[in-house]
Scaffold this motif. Structure first.
Motif, PDB file in Angstrom:
ATOM      1  N   LYS A  13      34.018 -28.178  85.718  1.00 18.73           N
ATOM      2  CA  LYS A  13      35.311 -28.836  85.904  1.00 18.73           C
ATOM      3  C   LYS A  13      35.227 -29.982  86.911  1.00 18.73           C
ATOM      4  N   ALA A  46      39.872 -28.545  90.676  1.00 15.84           N
ATOM      5  CA  ALA A  46      39.129 -27.434  91.276  1.00 15.84           C
ATOM      6  C   ALA A  46      40.085 -26.315  91.667  1.00 15.84           C
ATOM      7  N   CYS A  52      29.242 -23.449  95.051  1.00 14.30           N
ATOM      8  CA  CYS A  52      29.239 -22.491  93.934  1.00 14.30           C
ATOM      9  C   CYS A  52      27.826 -22.008  93.620  1.00 14.30           C
ATOM     10  N   LEU A  68      33.899 -23.769  87.287  1.00 11.79           N
ATOM     11  CA  LEU A  68      34.300 -24.665  88.377  1.00 11.79           C
ATOM     12  C   LEU A  68      33.319 -25.821  88.505  1.00 11.79           C
ATOM     13  N   CYS A  69      32.029 -25.542  88.423  1.00 14.02           N
ATOM     14  CA  CYS A  69      31.020 -26.605  88.487  1.00 14.02           C
ATOM     15  C   CYS A  69      31.226 -27.624  87.376  1.00 14.02           C
ATOM     16  N   SER A 103      32.537 -19.454  88.738  1.00 12.78           N
ATOM     17  CA  SER A 103      31.812 -20.529  89.413  1.00 12.78           C
ATOM     18  C   SER A 103      31.210 -21.532  88.429  1.00 12.78           C
ATOM     19  N   CYS A 137      41.280 -24.475  88.596  1.00 15.17           N
ATOM     20  CA  CYS A 137      40.237 -23.594  88.092  1.00 15.17           C
ATOM     21  C   CYS A 137      40.161 -22.318  88.927  1.00 15.17           C
ATOM     22  N   LEU A 138      40.244 -22.454  90.241  1.00 14.98           N
ATOM     23  CA  LEU A 138      40.202 -21.294  91.131  1.00 14.98           C
ATOM     24  C   LEU A 138      41.423 -20.395  90.936  1.00 14.98           C
ATOM     25  N   THR A 144      30.161 -28.084  93.974  1.00 16.01           N
ATOM     26  CA  THR A 144      29.108 -27.569  93.095  1.00 16.01           C
ATOM     27  C   THR A 144      28.026 -26.861  93.896  1.00 16.01           C
TER      28      THR A 144
END
Length: 204
Positions: free
Chosen positions: A152, A135, A196, A149-150, A146, A138-139, A193
């Motif tokens: 991932k 996470a 996001c 990220l969800c 977003s 990804c950020l 999740t």
């Protein structure tokens, strides 16, 4: 970002309710490789947060996060309370009142490092860190991605299934811990999740 009490309240409610709604699933995951109480403990923490939601929403974002962290330390049993409490308290301590995307990434990294230190663990040991680490990556690559990220964090939780547990109660099972998703990884993925999706729906 979350600059009014109403939007902070919506986010807190969404995350807490998601944890409550998945309590049985988290318990089932923990029954396979742990003490079997992760769902119950996380639900207790989420209910404590909901019970104080109006007060929490009125606080600034940093102060609210710190208060949520304290509530989790006090109400969530097992290892999860101190670890999640550490995460949220560090997040709150590290964020300015009006964070830019870079501030959010830096605060998430600080919280991630604090959880590693508190749990004396690192990614690869079949814990919540195996969701928090990807996470963070990804950020760092794109704080606004977003949807990515969800995806991932969901994939990261699934990726704990074939892993051998090296920390916590699950580590006592040795090879028998293989084939089960880590409950802490699953609860971490659920929380991230929901954040996001809620922020995305609100256009934040």
């Amino acid at each position: 970002m979350l600059d009014d009490a109403a939007s902070r309240r919506d986010l807190i409610k969404a995350v807490a309710q998601e944890v409550i709604d998945h309590a049985e699933e988290l318990t089932a995951l923990d029954q396979a490789i742990g003490d079997g109480d992760h769902g119950v403990n996380m639900k207790r923490g989420a209910e404590a947060v909901l019970a104080d939601i109006d007060n929490l929403a009125e606080k600034t974002l940093p102060e609210g996060l710190k208060a949520i962290g304290m509530a989790l330390v006090m109400k969530v049993g097992g290892a999860s309370g101190p670890l999640y409490g550490t995460f949220f308290m560090t997040l709150g301590k590290s964020l300015p009142e009006e964070p830019a995307p870079a501030d959010t990434v830096a605060a998430f990294e600080a919280a991630f490092q604090a959880v590693m230190a508190r749990g004396k663990s690192h990614p690869g040991q079949k814990t919540m860190l195996d969701v928090l680490a990807p996470a963070l990556e990804c950020l760092q690559a794109d704080p606004s991605a977003s949807a990515a990220l969800c995806t991932k964090v969901a994939e990261a939780a699934e990726a704990t299934i074939p892993m051998l547990a090296e920390k916590g109660r699950a580590s006592f099972l040795g090879e028998r811990s293989i084939g089960h998703m880590d409950p802490g990884a699953r609860s971490s993925a659920l929380i991230i999740t929901t954040v996001c999706k809620t922020l995305g729906a609100a256009g934040k």
